[in-house]
Design an enzyme around this catalytic site. Structure first.
Site, mmCIF file in Angstrom:
data_model
loop_
_atom_site.group_PDB
_atom_site.id
_atom_site.type_symbol
_atom_site.label_atom_id
_atom_site.label_comp_id
_atom_site.label_asym_id
_atom_site.label_seq_id
_atom_site.Cartn_x
_atom_site.Cartn_y
_atom_site.Cartn_z
ATOM 1 N N ARG A 73 0.834 -1.214 0.000
ATOM 2 C CA ARG A 73 0.000 0.000 0.000
ATOM 3 C C ARG A 73 0.865 1.258 0.000
ATOM 4 N NH1 ARG A 73 -2.755 -3.140 4.103
ATOM 5 N NH2 ARG A 73 -4.395 -4.347 3.076
ATOM 6 N N ASP B 234 -9.571 -4.360 8.816
ATOM 7 C CA ASP B 234 -8.629 -5.288 9.447
ATOM 8 C C ASP B 234 -9.255 -5.899 10.700
ATOM 9 O OD1 ASP B 234 -6.374 -4.423 7.658
ATOM 10 O OD2 ASP B 234 -6.769 -2.538 8.670
ATOM 11 N N HIS C 171 -2.370 0.477 8.634
ATOM 12 C CA HIS C 171 -3.171 -0.375 7.738
ATOM 13 C C HIS C 171 -2.231 -0.876 6.635
ATOM 14 C CE1 HIS C 171 -6.362 -1.973 5.303
ATOM 15 N NE2 HIS C 171 -6.087 -1.150 4.311
HETATM 16 N N1 LIG Z 1 -8.516 1.390 4.194
HETATM 17 C C1 LIG Z 1 -9.012 0.266 3.703
HETATM 18 O O1 LIG Z 1 -9.355 -0.648 4.467
HETATM 19 C C2 LIG Z 1 -9.175 0.072 2.242
HETATM 20 C C3 LIG Z 1 -8.761 1.034 1.345
HETATM 21 N N2 LIG Z 1 -8.899 0.856 0.004
HETATM 22 C C4 LIG Z 1 -8.442 1.936 -0.866
HETATM 23 O O2 LIG Z 1 -9.560 2.722 -1.293
HETATM 24 C C5 LIG Z 1 -9.202 3.445 -2.469
HETATM 25 C C6 LIG Z 1 -10.321 3.369 -3.509
HETATM 26 O O3 LIG Z 1 -10.493 2.054 -3.951
HETATM 27 P P1 LIG Z 1 -11.541 1.705 -5.120
HETATM 28 O O4 LIG Z 1 -12.835 2.377 -4.894
HETATM 29 O O5 LIG Z 1 -11.504 0.233 -5.283
HETATM 30 O O6 LIG Z 1 -10.796 2.384 -6.356
HETATM 31 P P2 LIG Z 1 -11.426 2.844 -7.777
HETATM 32 O O7 LIG Z 1 -10.279 3.058 -8.688
HETATM 33 O O8 LIG Z 1 -12.520 1.923 -8.174
HETATM 34 O O9 LIG Z 1 -12.093 4.237 -7.431
HETATM 35 C C7 LIG Z 1 -11.339 5.345 -7.070
HETATM 36 C C8 LIG Z 1 -12.105 6.565 -7.516
HETATM 37 O O10 LIG Z 1 -11.437 7.701 -6.975
HETATM 38 C C9 LIG Z 1 -11.537 8.740 -7.939
HETATM 39 N N3 LIG Z 1 -10.525 9.753 -7.628
HETATM 40 C C10 LIG Z 1 -9.205 9.738 -7.908
HETATM 41 N N4 LIG Z 1 -8.638 10.878 -7.483
HETATM 42 C C11 LIG Z 1 -9.612 11.617 -6.905
HETATM 43 C C12 LIG Z 1 -9.652 12.889 -6.289
HETATM 44 N N5 LIG Z 1 -8.557 13.670 -6.201
HETATM 45 N N6 LIG Z 1 -10.832 13.344 -5.815
HETATM 46 C C13 LIG Z 1 -11.946 12.615 -5.909
HETATM 47 N N7 LIG Z 1 -11.974 11.386 -6.506
HETATM 48 C C14 LIG Z 1 -10.813 10.900 -6.982
HETATM 49 C C15 LIG Z 1 -11.339 8.020 -9.275
HETATM 50 O O11 LIG Z 1 -11.829 8.795 -10.345
HETATM 51 C C16 LIG Z 1 -12.149 6.750 -9.040
HETATM 52 O O12 LIG Z 1 -13.497 6.908 -9.451
HETATM 53 C C17 LIG Z 1 -7.861 2.841 -2.935
HETATM 54 O O13 LIG Z 1 -6.801 3.695 -2.530
HETATM 55 C C18 LIG Z 1 -7.804 1.525 -2.181
HETATM 56 O O14 LIG Z 1 -6.491 1.060 -2.000
HETATM 57 C C19 LIG Z 1 -9.463 -0.269 -0.504
HETATM 58 C C20 LIG Z 1 -9.909 -1.261 0.344
HETATM 59 C C21 LIG Z 1 -9.776 -1.171 1.779
HETATM 60 O O1 LIG Z 2 -5.051 -4.166 0.210
HETATM 61 C C1 LIG Z 2 -5.418 -3.218 -0.516
HETATM 62 O O2 LIG Z 2 -4.719 -2.653 -1.350
HETATM 63 C C2 LIG Z 2 -6.808 -2.704 -0.300
HETATM 64 C C3 LIG Z 2 -6.977 -2.615 1.153
HETATM 65 O O3 LIG Z 2 -6.540 -1.682 1.783
HETATM 66 C C4 LIG Z 2 -7.502 -3.782 1.851
HETATM 67 O O4 LIG Z 2 -8.115 -4.656 1.237
HETATM 68 O O5 LIG Z 2 -7.316 -3.835 3.073
#
Ligand SMILES: NC(=O)C1=CN([C@@H]2O[C@H](COP(=O)(O)OP(=O)(O)OC[C@H]3O[C@@H](n4cnc5c(N)ncnc54)[C@H](O)[C@@H]3O)[C@@H](O)[C@H]2O)C=CC1
Ligand SMILES: O=C([O-])CC(=O)C(=O)O
Length: 336
Positions: free
Chosen positions: A97, A158, A186
């Protein structure tokens, strides 16, 4: 009841799509609580967000007051009570990450500043986009007039994964498990801790020993299977699904905000919050801790025994947070 304004950045993306309908249905703030949604995107993400807005209308959700789609942060955060900072790039196979820092860190400073300028006085923020802790730190330092306790990062996924793994090995409902904790970042260095966890009131370590044939076997399962499985679950999902967690991430975001806003009565949970030195975590870092909530905010659960093994694991994860903080500071991305 006054409607709560919820801003979702990246609302046109995968997690955004999984979040919007559950928020509109009342899963996050309760079945009587009206909401207003602000969908903030970048220009290339506007069309999917507009499509989602059309579908929200077609859902005829009684709690949904209105939906606005925008690529202007001043509009997106105007009057915002809850900011879900999802918008950012997800990782692919073989990446950690922290590899996303270069791509994503630049997003969170301007958004933190826009939140300070335009959001409601009671705004609460959760960074979901990775690397979530450091992105939350960037947003927090870019909004110096807001109190620390408004800024969090998501480690509830998590936490829920840890509960899910324990429930599976013990063959119990996840609802029987309390007081698991996620410490640190994370990331793969996080420490999922079962030392204080209980299962139907029995210490989880005793329940594991009974299930696995002794205390030694229980300790080996925790160290060799449970901790790495939870810490690397995100990568496992990417390997199996081909892209990162979506519905479970949205579910965890809903859990995080619901417990933060409404409180929880069944033990603690985990969230990354601003440290004020608790458990030796340097002040100012946004690190995961066991937290309790009565609805007025997340409070770190203090006074827990941390043995030498746990201490070393927490220290390793916190060292990674320090390194991420130093890297974004050196790149000029941290505010004051
Ligand atoms: N903390 C956690 O537990 C988790 C975090 N994530 C993270 O969440 C994030 C999003 O994941 P997804 O929705 O699957 O990705 P995705 O690629 O499907 O969607 C991301 C969206 O963010 C938009 N975007 C990009 N820059 C932007 C900005 N400056 N302002 C507003 N919108 C913007 C894009 O246009 C896109 O529509 C990733 O960084 C991923 O790693 C994912 C799963 C768990
Ligand atoms: O692992 C990743 O990149 C997305 C995420 O944060 C998760 O699933 O916990």
């Amino acid at each position: 009841m006054t409607a709560t304004t919820v801003t979702i950045t990246g609302a046109g993306g995968q997690i955004g799509y999984a979040l919007l309908f559950r928020i509109a249905a009342g899963d996050m703030l309760g079945p009587d609580h009206p909401v207003r949604l602000r969908l903030l995107e970048i220009p290339q993400g506007l069309k999917p967000a507009e499509g989602a807005a059309l579908e929200l209308q077609d859902g005829a959700f009684p709690l949904l007051r209105d939906v606005e789609v925008t690529d202007d942060a001043a509009v997106g955060f105007d009057g915002c009570n809850i900011a879900l900072l999802v918008g950012s790039r997800p990782r692919g196979p073989g990446m950690e990450r922290a590899d996303l820092l270069a791509a994503n860190a630049g997003i969170f400073g301007p958004q933190g500043a826009a939140i300070q300028k335009h959001a409601a006085a009671d705004v609460r923020v959760v960074a979901v986009g990775n690397p979530a802790n450091t992105n939350a730190l960037i947003a927090r330092t870019s909004a110096p007039d807001l109190p620390d306790d408004r800024f969090t990062a998501l480690t509830r996924l998590d936490h829920n994964r840890a509960v899910g793994q324990l429930a599976a090995i013990l063959d119990v409902s996840p609802g029987a498990i309390r007081d698991v904790a996620i410490w640190g970042n994370h990331s793969a260095t996080q420490f999922p801790d079962v030392a204080h966890a209980t299962v139907d009131g029995t210490p989880a370590l005793d329940a594991l020993a009974a299930r696995l044939g002794g205390a030694e076997q229980a300790a080996a399962w925790v160290d060799d299977e449970f901790v790495p499985r939870v810490a690397r679950r995100g990568a496992e999902i990417i390997e199996v699904r081909g892209s990162s967690s979506v519905a479970s991430a949205a579910n965890a975001t809903i859990d995080h905000v619901r417990d933060w806003m409404l409180g929880r009565s069944d033990g603690w949970t985990s969230a990354a919050v601003v440290s004020h030195g608790e458990y030796g975590v340097p002040s100012g870092l946004i690190s995961s801790f066991p937290v309790a909530s009565d609805g007025s905010g997340y409070r770190i659960v203090e006074g827990l025994d941390v043995d030498a093994r746990a201490r070393a694991r927490i220290d390793a994860s916190v060292a990674e947070l320090v390194a991420e903080r130093d890297a974004v500071a050196a790149a000029g991305l941290l505010g004051s």
